[in-house]
Every structure is written in structure tokens, then in C-alpha cells.
Enzyme design. Structure first.
Site, mmCIF file in Angstrom:
data_model
loop_
_atom_site.group_PDB
_atom_site.id
_atom_site.type_symbol
_atom_site.label_atom_id
_atom_site.label_comp_id
_atom_site.label_asym_id
_atom_site.label_seq_id
_atom_site.Cartn_x
_atom_site.Cartn_y
_atom_site.Cartn_z
ATOM 1 N N THR A 20 -9.743 -36.466 12.582
ATOM 2 C CA THR A 20 -10.621 -37.253 11.713
ATOM 3 C C THR A 20 -10.508 -38.749 11.979
ATOM 4 O O THR A 20 -9.539 -39.226 12.559
ATOM 5 C CB THR A 20 -10.304 -36.981 10.228
ATOM 6 N N ASP A 21 -11.515 -39.472 11.533
ATOM 7 C CA ASP A 21 -11.515 -40.932 11.666
ATOM 8 C C ASP A 21 -11.196 -41.563 10.306
ATOM 9 O O ASP A 21 -10.860 -40.863 9.347
ATOM 10 C CB ASP A 21 -12.858 -41.432 12.220
ATOM 11 N N ALA A 22 -11.317 -42.885 10.219
ATOM 12 C CA ALA A 22 -10.984 -43.608 8.980
ATOM 13 C C ALA A 22 -11.879 -43.192 7.814
ATOM 14 O O ALA A 22 -11.502 -43.336 6.658
ATOM 15 C CB ALA A 22 -11.091 -45.117 9.215
ATOM 16 N N VAL A 25 -13.876 -37.987 8.308
ATOM 17 C CA VAL A 25 -14.671 -36.932 8.947
ATOM 18 C C VAL A 25 -14.241 -36.806 10.406
ATOM 19 O O VAL A 25 -13.593 -37.702 10.960
ATOM 20 C CB VAL A 25 -16.188 -37.218 8.853
#
Length: 156
Positions: A20-22, A25
Site C-alpha cells: 500500500t501507499d500513504a 491503497v
């Protein structure tokens, strides 16, 4: 021609923090990793280890072109089903359609991403194109039909 009742190969995985990213997602490039894992397991399900293939024939597969449409986000702990379906084949390349689906109640319910991946077969030492080994051609369902014309894609 492809039997419309034939379903694509499926590989399931879970989304981890590292995917996931910041924003919480799945980072867009990770879908390419998911697609790669599914293609590797697709070949393995047909009896082919890519490392053994390289050792015995000198052949390796490389991605030469990708297109991916991102439709819905996947999040931490989601179960995802990634499909692989041969759509076009040549003597030294093949094209597969791939989709990532969110699993809900054990079924693929929400299409997250869909892509087309063109894969070339090259010599591991020179990276020059080489024919796809006969063992692959003979084991991939509908490979011969895909040499003549693109095959229709069967979703889910």
C-alpha cells in the site's frame, strides 16, 4: 477458437502493508507485481519452472509491453484473485490478458485492474529473441489457436 466456457487461470493473494501507499491503497505499480506472480504460477501450474526452463533451454521471458487500467482501489488485507488468459501468440512472444479482482465471500466480485501484457521469449545470455520452447507451446491451452488470431477474453 477458445471455448467460451473455459475460465482463465486464477492466483489468489492478500494485500499487505508493503503493497500500500500513504493513502492506504495498493500502489499502482504493485498490480504489475501481482500480475507477474500470477503468470509465474500459471506456468508452474502447466509444469514449468522458469528457472529450470532457463537452465535447460536458455530461454527467459521478458515483458515487452504493458497496458493497465486501474478501476477500483484495493486495500490492506483484501484478498485478490488475479487472472491470466492467453489472447495472442507468436513464435517468440505471447500476449496475455490479466485482471485483478477483489474477493468477497469467496468469489471475485469487484474488478480492480485490467491489463494486457506482451511477453517476449529471449536467450538468457544475449537477450536476443528466440522461439518459445516447444514444451511451453504444447502445454499452454489454445496456444496454436492463438497463433492464428487473437482469442476472446473471458472475464472472471
Amino acid at each position: 477458437m477458445r471455448d467460451p466456457a473455459e475460465q482463465p487461470f486464477r492466483f489468489q493473494l492478500r494485500v499487505y502493508w508493503e503493497d500500500t501507499d500513504a493513502g492506504g491503497v495498493v500502489f499502482y505499480a504493485n498490480y504489475l507485481k501481482f500480475f507477474e506472480r500470477a503468470r509465474t504460477e500459471w506456468l508452474r501450474s502447466l509444469g514449468h519452472s522458469q528457472e529450470l526452463l532457463r537452465h535447460e533451454t536458455g530461454a527467459v521471458f521478458v515483458v515487452t509491453d504493458t497496458t493497465v487500467r486501474y478501476l477500483r482501489p484495493a486495500r490492506l488485507d483484501d484478498m485478490i484473485s488475479v487472472t491470466v488468459q492467453l489472447t495472442l501468440a507468436g513464435r517468440a512472444q505471447m500476449t496475455v490478458a490479466q485482471e485483478a479482482w477483489r474477493m468477497e465471500d469467496g468469489e471475485a466480485r469487484t474488478l480492480l485492474a485490467a491489463g494486457t501484457i506482451r511477453i517476449g521469449c529471449v536467450d538468457a545470455g544475449t537477450f536476443k529473441p528466440q522461439r518459445i520452447p516447444n514444451s511451453i507451446v504444447e502445454s499452454v491451452p489454445h496456444f496454436s489457436a492463438a497463433l492464428k488470431a487473437p482469442l476472446p477474453i473471458t472475464s472472471r
